[in-house]
Design a protein around this motif. Structure first.
Motif, PDB file in Angstrom:
ATOM      1  N   SER A  95       0.847  -1.192   0.000  1.00 54.57           N
ATOM      2  CA  SER A  95       0.000   0.000   0.000  1.00 54.57           C
ATOM      3  C   SER A  95       0.885   1.245   0.000  1.00 54.57           C
ATOM      4  O   SER A  95       2.064   1.171   0.373  1.00 54.57           O
ATOM      5  CB  SER A  95      -0.883   0.002   1.247  1.00 54.57           C
ATOM      6  N   PRO A  96       0.353   2.398  -0.397  1.00 52.80           N
ATOM      7  CA  PRO A  96       1.144   3.633  -0.320  1.00 52.80           C
ATOM      8  C   PRO A  96       1.685   3.893   1.091  1.00 52.80           C
ATOM      9  O   PRO A  96       2.806   4.380   1.235  1.00 52.80           O
ATOM     10  CB  PRO A  96       0.152   4.706  -0.764  1.00 52.80           C
ATOM     11  N   GLU A  97       0.926   3.534   2.118  1.00 52.28           N
ATOM     12  CA  GLU A  97       1.396   3.719   3.498  1.00 52.28           C
ATOM     13  C   GLU A  97       2.586   2.805   3.795  1.00 52.28           C
ATOM     14  O   GLU A  97       3.548   3.213   4.452  1.00 52.28           O
ATOM     15  CB  GLU A  97       0.262   3.451   4.497  1.00 52.28           C
ATOM     16  N   ASP A  98       2.538   1.565   3.289  1.00 48.81           N
ATOM     17  CA  ASP A  98       3.662   0.638   3.451  1.00 48.81           C
ATOM     18  C   ASP A  98       4.898   1.146   2.709  1.00 48.81           C
ATOM     19  O   ASP A  98       6.026   1.030   3.196  1.00 48.81           O
ATOM     20  CB  ASP A  98       3.308  -0.753   2.942  1.00 48.81           C
ATOM     21  N   ARG A 116       5.593   4.280   2.007  1.00 42.96           N
ATOM     22  CA  ARG A 116       6.107   5.435   2.770  1.00 42.96           C
ATOM     23  C   ARG A 116       6.938   4.956   3.963  1.00 42.96           C
ATOM     24  O   ARG A 116       8.015   5.481   4.225  1.00 42.96           O
ATOM     25  CB  ARG A 116       4.964   6.321   3.224  1.00 42.96           C
ATOM     26  N   SER A 117       6.456   3.950   4.665  1.00 42.35           N
ATOM     27  CA  SER A 117       7.194   3.381   5.794  1.00 42.35           C
ATOM     28  C   SER A 117       8.526   2.789   5.325  1.00 42.35           C
ATOM     29  O   SER A 117       9.559   2.945   5.989  1.00 42.35           O
ATOM     30  CB  SER A 117       6.346   2.319   6.482  1.00 42.35           C
ATOM     31  N   GLU A 138       1.912   2.598  -4.835  1.00 44.65           N
ATOM     32  CA  GLU A 138       2.023   1.166  -4.547  1.00 44.65           C
ATOM     33  C   GLU A 138       3.358   0.553  -4.947  1.00 44.65           C
ATOM     34  O   GLU A 138       3.816  -0.400  -4.319  1.00 44.65           O
ATOM     35  CB  GLU A 138       0.872   0.419  -5.211  1.00 44.65           C
TER      36      GLU A 138
END
Length: 126
Positions: free
Chosen positions: A2-5, A7-8, A73
């Motif tokens: 995911s975009p959040e993953d 970014r992390s 992604e």
């Protein structure tokens, strides 16, 4: 991812590889066949390892001030201000850097680097 993953992942890349200049952490973030681009230079994983080893020998007190991370992604861009002390001269050094990364199977497969200062990415450690 995911975009959040993603970014992390980008934050971990900075914290685990670039801030400590840790070339031993590269396998956790880069494909063995990664291809990078900096101006006219085409770069491989070995060049990134050499760069980190050169940096640790030549830059003191490094600071990466992340200004922005844009994540999707399978790709991300990170813009940061980098400052350090040049160990040979004790002069302050400042540069703005933008990296564009492509991911494959959760690792960096390609990247492009733009920097406000031209430099030889392929400098080798002593």
């Amino acid at each position: 991812m995911s975009p959040e993953d993603v970014r992390s992942f980008a934050v971990r890349l900075m914290d685990e590889v670039w801030r400590p200049f840790d070339h031993t952490a590269l396998a956790r973030f880069y494909h063995p066949d990664v291809v990078g681009h900096h101006r006219a230079q085409t770069l491989a994983l070995e060049d990134i390892a050499n760069r980190l080893q050169w940096d640790v020998q030549n830059f003191g007190d490094p600071v990466y001030d992340i200004q922005d991370i844009v994540a999707d992604e399978d790709k991300f861009a990170i813009r940061f201000l980098y400052s350090c002390t040049l160990l040979a001269t004790a002069e302050s050094f400042h540069v703005e850097v933008i990296y564009f990364y492509h991911l494959r199977d959760g690792l960096i497969s390609a990247f492009w680097l733009l920097s406000s200062t031209d430099f030889d990415y392929k400098q080798h450690p002593a």
